[in-house]
Design a protein around this motif. Sequence first.
Motif, PDB file in Angstrom:
ATOM      1  N   THR A 127       8.891   3.992  -0.567  1.00 55.26           N
ATOM      2  CA  THR A 127       8.522   3.070   0.177  1.00 55.26           C
ATOM      3  C   THR A 127       7.058   2.547  -0.102  1.00 55.26           C
ATOM      4  O   THR A 127       6.238   3.163  -0.594  1.00 55.26           O
ATOM      5  CB  THR A 127       8.454   3.540   1.650  1.00 55.26           C
ATOM      6  OG1 THR A 127       7.827   4.710   1.840  1.00 55.26           O
ATOM      7  CG2 THR A 127      10.065   3.637   2.161  1.00 55.26           C
ATOM      8  N   ARG A 129       3.822  -0.325   1.540  1.00 55.43           N
ATOM      9  CA  ARG A 129       3.178  -0.629   2.679  1.00 55.43           C
ATOM     10  C   ARG A 129       3.838  -2.237   3.199  1.00 55.43           C
ATOM     11  O   ARG A 129       4.199  -2.164   4.297  1.00 55.43           O
ATOM     12  CB  ARG A 129       1.652  -0.674   2.589  1.00 55.43           C
ATOM     13  CG  ARG A 129       1.045  -0.975   3.902  1.00 55.43           C
ATOM     14  CD  ARG A 129      -0.365  -1.143   3.765  1.00 55.43           C
ATOM     15  NE  ARG A 129      -1.231   0.014   2.997  1.00 55.43           N
ATOM     16  CZ  ARG A 129      -1.824   0.959   3.599  1.00 55.43           C
ATOM     17  NH1 ARG A 129      -1.882   0.933   4.828  1.00 55.43           N
ATOM     18  NH2 ARG A 129      -2.288   1.796   2.773  1.00 55.43           N
ATOM     19  N   TRP A 160       3.377   4.222  -0.226  1.00 57.37           N
ATOM     20  CA  TRP A 160       2.922   4.662   1.228  1.00 57.37           C
ATOM     21  C   TRP A 160       3.749   4.974   2.228  1.00 57.37           C
ATOM     22  O   TRP A 160       5.103   5.039   2.059  1.00 57.37           O
ATOM     23  CB  TRP A 160       2.120   3.389   1.944  1.00 57.37           C
ATOM     24  CG  TRP A 160       1.550   3.218   3.063  1.00 57.37           C
ATOM     25  CD1 TRP A 160       0.258   4.046   3.285  1.00 57.37           C
ATOM     26  CD2 TRP A 160       1.753   2.764   4.345  1.00 57.37           C
ATOM     27  NE1 TRP A 160      -0.058   3.973   4.767  1.00 57.37           N
ATOM     28  CE2 TRP A 160       0.615   3.079   5.178  1.00 57.37           C
ATOM     29  CE3 TRP A 160       2.775   1.968   4.743  1.00 57.37           C
ATOM     30  CZ2 TRP A 160       0.897   2.589   6.602  1.00 57.37           C
ATOM     31  CZ3 TRP A 160       2.851   1.593   6.020  1.00 57.37           C
ATOM     32  CH2 TRP A 160       1.863   1.715   6.970  1.00 57.37           C
ATOM     33  N   LEU A 161       3.196   5.889   3.053  1.00 57.56           N
ATOM     34  CA  LEU A 161       4.167   6.652   3.945  1.00 57.56           C
ATOM     35  C   LEU A 161       5.200   7.653   3.378  1.00 57.56           C
ATOM     36  O   LEU A 161       6.377   7.698   3.423  1.00 57.56           O
ATOM     37  CB  LEU A 161       5.142   5.738   5.118  1.00 57.56           C
ATOM     38  CG  LEU A 161       4.267   5.124   6.034  1.00 57.56           C
ATOM     39  CD1 LEU A 161       5.184   4.514   7.068  1.00 57.56           C
ATOM     40  CD2 LEU A 161       3.394   6.111   7.053  1.00 57.56           C
ATOM     41  N   ASN A 163       5.815  11.256   2.408  1.00 56.91           N
ATOM     42  CA  ASN A 163       5.745  12.793   2.652  1.00 56.91           C
ATOM     43  C   ASN A 163       5.581  13.561   1.401  1.00 56.91           C
ATOM     44  O   ASN A 163       6.261  13.570   0.300  1.00 56.91           O
ATOM     45  CB  ASN A 163       7.250  13.443   3.246  1.00 56.91           C
ATOM     46  CG  ASN A 163       7.164  14.627   3.845  1.00 56.91           C
ATOM     47  OD1 ASN A 163       6.157  15.336   4.023  1.00 56.91           O
ATOM     48  ND2 ASN A 163       8.144  15.314   4.387  1.00 56.91           N
ATOM     49  N   LYS A 206      -4.158  10.546   5.131  1.00 54.17           N
ATOM     50  CA  LYS A 206      -3.157  10.967   5.769  1.00 54.17           C
ATOM     51  C   LYS A 206      -3.111  10.157   7.076  1.00 54.17           C
ATOM     52  O   LYS A 206      -3.904   9.743   7.492  1.00 54.17           O
ATOM     53  CB  LYS A 206      -3.541  12.565   6.370  1.00 54.17           C
ATOM     54  CG  LYS A 206      -2.540  13.056   7.334  1.00 54.17           C
ATOM     55  CD  LYS A 206      -2.899  14.457   7.836  1.00 54.17           C
ATOM     56  CE  LYS A 206      -2.112  14.828   8.982  1.00 54.17           C
ATOM     57  NZ  LYS A 206      -0.676  14.730   9.186  1.00 54.17           N
ATOM     58  N   ILE A 207      -1.659  10.091   7.429  1.00 47.35           N
ATOM     59  CA  ILE A 207      -1.477   8.823   8.470  1.00 47.35           C
ATOM     60  C   ILE A 207      -1.170   9.863   9.739  1.00 47.35           C
ATOM     61  O   ILE A 207      -0.543  10.783   9.757  1.00 47.35           O
ATOM     62  CB  ILE A 207      -0.131   8.011   8.458  1.00 47.35           C
ATOM     63  CG1 ILE A 207      -0.179   7.192   7.078  1.00 47.35           C
ATOM     64  CG2 ILE A 207       0.160   7.273   9.517  1.00 47.35           C
ATOM     65  CD1 ILE A 207      -1.402   6.414   7.070  1.00 47.35           C
ATOM     66  N   THR A 209       0.449  10.541  12.831  1.00 50.78           N
ATOM     67  CA  THR A 209       1.997  10.210  13.425  1.00 50.78           C
ATOM     68  C   THR A 209       1.757  10.713  14.805  1.00 50.78           C
ATOM     69  O   THR A 209       1.314  11.848  15.233  1.00 50.78           O
ATOM     70  CB  THR A 209       2.858  10.633  12.530  1.00 50.78           C
ATOM     71  OG1 THR A 209       2.737  12.136  12.328  1.00 50.78           O
ATOM     72  CG2 THR A 209       2.814   9.833  11.520  1.00 50.78           C
ATOM     73  N   ILE A 217       1.940  13.277   5.631  1.00 54.65           N
ATOM     74  CA  ILE A 217       2.411  11.790   5.555  1.00 54.65           C
ATOM     75  C   ILE A 217       1.224  10.958   5.050  1.00 54.65           C
ATOM     76  O   ILE A 217       0.240  10.742   6.105  1.00 54.65           O
ATOM     77  CB  ILE A 217       2.862  11.263   6.914  1.00 54.65           C
ATOM     78  CG1 ILE A 217       4.150  12.188   7.379  1.00 54.65           C
ATOM     79  CG2 ILE A 217       3.711   9.864   6.704  1.00 54.65           C
ATOM     80  CD1 ILE A 217       5.165  12.720   6.564  1.00 54.65           C
ATOM     81  N   SER A 218       1.414  10.559   3.779  1.00 51.57           N
ATOM     82  CA  SER A 218       0.205   9.803   3.278  1.00 51.57           C
ATOM     83  C   SER A 218       0.585   8.772   2.208  1.00 51.57           C
ATOM     84  O   SER A 218       1.552   8.130   2.529  1.00 51.57           O
ATOM     85  CB  SER A 218      -1.006  10.783   2.627  1.00 51.57           C
ATOM     86  OG  SER A 218      -0.223  11.645   1.921  1.00 51.57           O
ATOM     87  N   GLY A 219      -0.128   8.764   1.037  1.00 55.33           N
ATOM     88  CA  GLY A 219       0.420   7.805  -0.061  1.00 55.33           C
ATOM     89  C   GLY A 219      -0.429   7.896  -1.130  1.00 55.33           C
ATOM     90  O   GLY A 219      -1.336   8.979  -1.259  1.00 55.33           O
ATOM     91  N   LEU A 371      11.151  10.760  14.475  1.00 61.48           N
ATOM     92  CA  LEU A 371      10.868  10.499  13.091  1.00 61.48           C
ATOM     93  C   LEU A 371      12.448  10.655  12.259  1.00 61.48           C
ATOM     94  O   LEU A 371      12.210  10.008  11.205  1.00 61.48           O
ATOM     95  CB  LEU A 371       9.654  11.095  12.542  1.00 61.48           C
ATOM     96  CG  LEU A 371       8.457  10.293  12.883  1.00 61.48           C
ATOM     97  CD1 LEU A 371       8.179  10.770  14.426  1.00 61.48           C
ATOM     98  CD2 LEU A 371       7.266  10.599  11.950  1.00 61.48           C
TER      99      LEU A 371
END
Length: 600
Positions: A127, A129, A160-161, A163, A206-207, A209, A217-219, A371
Amino acid sequence: MEHRPYRLAEEFDHYLGDPHDPGEVFSYARCADLDDREEFPADICRRFEEWGLPEQYVPVEYGGRLRDYEQVLQLVRAVARRDLTCAIGHGKTYLGGVCVWVAGSAEQGARLGADIIAGVPVSLGLTERAHGSDLLAGDVRTDDEAPDDSGHWLVSGEKWLINNATRGSVLSLLTRTRPDGGPRGFSVLLVDKRELDADTYRHLPKIRTLGIRGADISGIAFDGARVPKGALVGAEGAGLEIVLKALQLTRTMCAALSLGAGDHGLRLGLDFAEERELYGRRLVDLPQARHVLTGAAADVLLHEAVALVAARAVQAQTAELGVTSAVTKYLLPTGTDRVLADLTGLLGARAFLKGVHADGRFQKLVRDHRLVGLFDGNTLVNLNSLVNQFRSLVRGFRRGTGDTAGAGVACDLTAPLPPLDPSRLSLIARHGSGMTASLPASVDEITRRAARNPALAPVAEAARRLLAVTTAVHTDMEEYQGVLTEVPPAAFEAARRYTLCWAGAACLGLWTHSTDHVRDDPATGPLWRDGLWLHTVLDRLLRRLGEPAAAGEETYEDLLGALRAARTEGRLFSLLPQRTPERQPATTGGAAGGSERTSC
């Protein structure tokens, strides 16, 4: 009946120690602390690796121990039953490797398998952004005339997003290899970050969540990263097809996350109801509480039956996995969210509080599981996948075609499974679904048994009603069988109803093919004898299909009795509950070490 995947999962769970003991590495207290600090469960993952869990992610032909996909399902379920963050964070390595298992070379498979077994985290980069689930819009690309003269792909762009985007050393990356894109304009590259120039890629933050707060969960962003041509997985331009076939495997295995969450939530709800006193009575003695518990218990068994059949169908009905995986990935996350929502009403305020009931595990469980429905294709993506197959599904149901023999193997828990042949994976189930095509035969079989055993008569009647509804649903599907774009809401509703019919067919198939092997088990017999679990499951499905109830209060009371007996005896409430082996010393390496390795 001794069911090897269940037995192995129990041995693994035993090796991990008592989760109620805060001194254990993988304890509820430790997981809560990591969640509060939004920290990755590295020590817990090392515990999995000491036992040998990564070997179960790797097919035997590449040096691992993956022969039976139900075995992976049950092992990840055991982790998810304790903590979803750990299951998702560690299990991502399996998801990251699947593109190679589907289309990679023997050399790629052996190398990646060795890395995974050694504990190297792997990720799957799909995925972006700006594009979300629209993989054809992906902008990560190979520049200009790549591969260049030096024999490398030059990769640029951002995923992005993702795991394990930061923790993972190896990344299965979907990238645009033709400037104009299109179905044949994307390829999969197996990118090893350890071999890249450090100044050609960077990790995105890191996002934060709401759920799985400790997961990575980053990119990752590439800027002309030089990736060897040998990193190409399968043929150039086949990337989208490879990914879609790989997702059939990963979506099916995501069922383990929802199964574990359902196990955990049901036990928390039952414990609360047994211990909480209200109006001078225990909560479990109040009619509404019993109604919630029995509905949740029936749904948990429904999800388990679907997951059992689906996991076996990976090998038994490989060519129809495009249907099986979409049904499973839609039904189990949405159904488990519903179970947890119902149990939230039972727990009341304690469902949202930390440090009051069960150390706040329920609120964390709900946050984490929300999620799961987004992973590897969200709810609408999976329903849309079914809409795209309406034509073959309708034709196959009316003709009785599809892999009915494979459906029988998937539903018979004693039948040996053939090895997985990835070349049989197909984006479309061309001859329909053998599972729904087998429904009339299953109905005939349970009707015959009901003639000999009157206690089965209401179950047989529910089965006949399901067949009638399934026939009507296929008639509804026919109206939308040519829809490819701008799918109307009514088509999604038809797809939703189809998933319930498929689930009913799977449950009927499982009961008719397997009940003779398990009904005399002292632990599970009450669930299987006289079709108890099947009766409640069919009732739940028919109600969701808009039909009148098919089971009365007394049937659900019998189910509650089985649920409470499992709690009293310290068993997992399950169609095939685990036994309790003698504890092995942690230094032996558990079920995947020593002499026990041969049983895997």
